[in-house]
Design an enzyme around this catalytic site. Sequence first.
Site, short mmCIF file in Angstrom:
data_model
loop_
_atom_site.label_atom_id
_atom_site.label_comp_id
_atom_site.label_asym_id
_atom_site.label_seq_id
_atom_site.Cartn_x
_atom_site.Cartn_y
_atom_site.Cartn_z
N CYS A 91 1.17 5.11 5.01
CA CYS A 91 1.37 3.95 4.15
C CYS A 91 1.18 2.70 5.01
CB CYS A 91 2.76 3.97 3.53
SG CYS A 91 3.05 2.59 2.39
N CYS A 236 -3.04 -2.62 -0.39
CA CYS A 236 -3.00 -1.19 -0.05
C CYS A 236 -3.71 -0.92 1.27
CB CYS A 236 -3.59 -0.32 -1.16
SG CYS A 236 -3.35 1.45 -0.86
#
Length: 311
Positions: A91, A236
């Site tokens: 992530c 992202c």
Amino acid sequence: MSAVARVRVIDSHTEGEPTRVIQLGEIELGPGPIASRVERMKQVFEQVFRPLVLEPRAGPAFVGVWFGTPSEPGCLHDVIFFNSAGPLGMCGHGTMGFMVTLRHLNMESQGRHRLNTIAGPVSAELIDDTRVRVENVPSYVIQERVMLSVMGYGEVQGQVAYGGNTFFLVERSPVPVWSDNLEDLFKCSRGILQAVHRAGFGDVDHVELFGPPTVEGADSKSYVLCPDGTYDRSPCGTGTSAKLACLAAAGKLAPGVIWTQESILGTTFRASYERKGDRILPTIEGTAHVTAETQLIFSPSDPLREGIVLE
């Protein structure tokens, strides 16, 4: 759990996307390699970890972070990212939020640090109290020019690529990538995810739709559907890594050249890459800010102790 449980967490956001870090030692996952720790997390996930990122104690888009002693030489910590759907390979925004949280807790100073994630070791550099540069895992294109038939949206072409998680990336979104189109973007991306699974790409768990940028200096604007059914408020990090892999494979972006990826909110990551054999090594830079220090309480008398699961 029959007794009242209390868990201390630190919340932050990275370019709009929330991260919740479990303070060190609050939840133990035992010794051993990170894969063993992930398996232990999965065994108690619905009772212990998922409630940390669900309503009423969190909200949509929260990503949790567990960290502990490193099982990989040269790494600062083992770090496991998760959302309400389960553990995440990597992530990018969460790495930035994690590093800024460590700085907030006076656990780490500025400079470069190595972290061990499910997807492999990554490097995270604390540039200052809020800005972080992440050198992600090697990223690559899995399949180019995949054509899908998506109910309600017709033929959609995209690419399958890996950037720490596996994405289906659509360069020309069937729906304009604007913040007032969120409902239609969700329906479209869900339809694409179902179609890409029917096409045999079962590992894809994120969908990324692209359109023209709307902020000065950006190269592209994206909408990202995450595995928990929410959309990424940030650009992202793993999705941007997958995007760079696609650009590099197509000869549209040279090594070292900055690509500025805009999120659905209008926030941005600055990204570039280096060649690593037949793959690329992406670097993503953004900012994170601590928003809360919280002690979550889980009472046995609370009917929503394990969170609210909305299908």
